[in-house]
Scaffold this active site. Structure first.
Site, PDB file in Angstrom:
ATOM      1  N   CYS A 142       0.828  -1.213   0.000  1.00 38.22           N
ATOM      2  CA  CYS A 142       0.000   0.000   0.000  1.00 38.22           C
ATOM      3  C   CYS A 142       0.861   1.262   0.000  1.00 38.22           C
ATOM      4  O   CYS A 142       1.583   1.513  -0.951  1.00 38.22           O
ATOM      5  CB  CYS A 142      -0.992  -0.030   1.161  1.00 38.22           C
ATOM      6  SG  CYS A 142      -2.369   1.143   0.943  1.00 38.22           S
ATOM      7  N   HIS A 235      -4.101  -4.385   0.120  1.00 36.70           N
ATOM      8  CA  HIS A 235      -3.841  -5.029   1.416  1.00 36.70           C
ATOM      9  C   HIS A 235      -4.309  -6.489   1.380  1.00 36.70           C
ATOM     10  O   HIS A 235      -5.309  -6.835   2.029  1.00 36.70           O
ATOM     11  CB  HIS A 235      -4.574  -4.295   2.536  1.00 36.70           C
ATOM     12  CG  HIS A 235      -3.915  -3.041   2.986  1.00 36.70           C
ATOM     13  ND1 HIS A 235      -2.783  -3.022   3.772  1.00 36.70           N
ATOM     14  CD2 HIS A 235      -4.234  -1.741   2.764  1.00 36.70           C
ATOM     15  CE1 HIS A 235      -2.430  -1.767   4.024  1.00 36.70           C
ATOM     16  NE2 HIS A 235      -3.292  -0.976   3.416  1.00 36.70           N
ATOM     17  N   GLU A 237      -3.296  -8.903   2.953  1.00 37.38           N
ATOM     18  CA  GLU A 237      -3.195  -9.510   4.287  1.00 37.38           C
ATOM     19  C   GLU A 237      -4.342  -9.137   5.213  1.00 37.38           C
ATOM     20  O   GLU A 237      -4.462  -9.675   6.315  1.00 37.38           O
ATOM     21  CB  GLU A 237      -1.866  -9.106   4.941  1.00 37.38           C
ATOM     22  CG  GLU A 237      -1.806  -7.700   5.497  1.00 37.38           C
ATOM     23  CD  GLU A 237      -1.692  -6.611   4.439  1.00 37.38           C
ATOM     24  OE1 GLU A 237      -1.838  -5.432   4.804  1.00 37.38           O
ATOM     25  OE2 GLU A 237      -1.460  -6.930   3.247  1.00 37.38           O
TER      26      GLU A 237
END
Length: 304
Positions: A142, A235, A237
């Site tokens: 990001c 993102h 994750e």
């Protein structure tokens, strides 16, 4: 093999409760194996949350992964207990003489600030320069991806008219790329950002290649020509609840924020989110660990 973390790190109990295979450092020391050494520069304010997110996706590999946590010394974190930072984090001066198989640079909530005005920007630049000789491969996330693209390649960021917020469809552009091995032609990934990098500027740079994009969210995965640097603008994750927590946090602050797109069923924020990106998240990190770290790193890290 699992991810190898300190026995007392809070994420260990959380991940074990989810049936995620992690190994405490005391048990790992009994195994005759050279683990991959991964450094995580955690720039996120809720550091314990980010630790759990990243350790979860790093655990899905047959390799033993030893994690070191890094924080900046030029910015004092305010949202993480000091005792946690003292117990589990190092500063750059403490590790700069070392070598690592991989480095992860997280995002940070500073997108609307010029890079040079971020308090820890000089320190981050020093770490990014250091990584070119001390790390086999670096994975930027990001804002960390935007920072890396700007520092290494001069790619600018641009403010969006509204926040890119939600879960979006992406397409694979280079199906034979090892990082994308096992990906569906189209897959989902979360984004939460106010700025973007532009495809035209990346295409114009001979040292960069775009691996995946989104019709809505734009550039997603970019790699350096030698694949030593990976830039992911979203993102992968993120946990099931993360976008929702960000949404309600901003609502409670009285901010104008739209419901994250393609996240809640029928865009109803009272409903339970539907996770559509979990398999992609595990795959991108395990592919990175296998093909760009393990397959490329020397057995003796000093040879870097």
């Amino acid at each position: 093999m699992p991810v190898n973390i300190p026995d007392t790190l809070p994420a260990k109990a959380l991940l074990e409760a989810e049936n995620v295979f992690v190994m405490g450092e005391s048990r790992a020391m009994t195994q005759d194996i050279r683990p991959l050494k991964i450094l995580i520069l955690n720039l996120m304010p809720l550091k314990i949350v980010t630790e759990s997110q990243l350790l979860r996706v790093l655990s899905n590999t047959p390799l033993q992964v030893e994690v070191e946590l890094l924080m900046t010394s030029t910015h004092a974190p305010r949202n993480t207990p000091q005792e946690h930072l003292v117990a589990f984090y190092k500063t750059f001066n403490e590790i700069k003489h070392l070598y690592f198989d991989g480095l992860i640079i997280t995002g940070a909530p500073v997108e609307l600030i010029d890079f040079e005005k971020v308090t820890y920007w000089p320190e981050l630049c020093e770490i990014m320069d250091w990584s070119k000789k001390h790390v086999t491969s670096t994975f930027h996330i990001c804002w960390g991806a935007q920072a890396g693209l700007y520092h290494h390649y001069g790619i600018k960021k641009y403010e969006l008219g509204k926040k890119m917020f939600g879960v979006f469809n992406h397409q694979v552009l280079t199906p034979k790329e090892p990082l994308l091995r096992g990906f569906d032609d189209h897959y989902q990934a979360p984004h939460s950002r106010y700025t973007e990098v532009r495809q035209t500027e990346i295409d114009a740079h001979p040292g960069l290649i775009t691996l995946s994009t989104s019709p809505e969210a734009g550039v997603y995965i970019v790699a350096s020509e030698d694949r030593k640097q990976i830039f992911v603008t979203g993102h992968p994750e993120y946990e099931e609840s993360t976008l929702g927590e960000e949404y309600w946090r901003d609502i409670n602050k009285g901010m104008e924020i739209a419901v994250p797109e393609n996240y809640y069923p029928q865009n109803d924020a009272e409903k339970k989110p539907l996770v559509t990106w979990r398999s992609h998240a595990h795959l991108i990190y395990s592919n990175w660990l296998n093909y760009y770290v393990y397959q490329s790193t020397p057995y003796s890290l000093g040879e870097l």
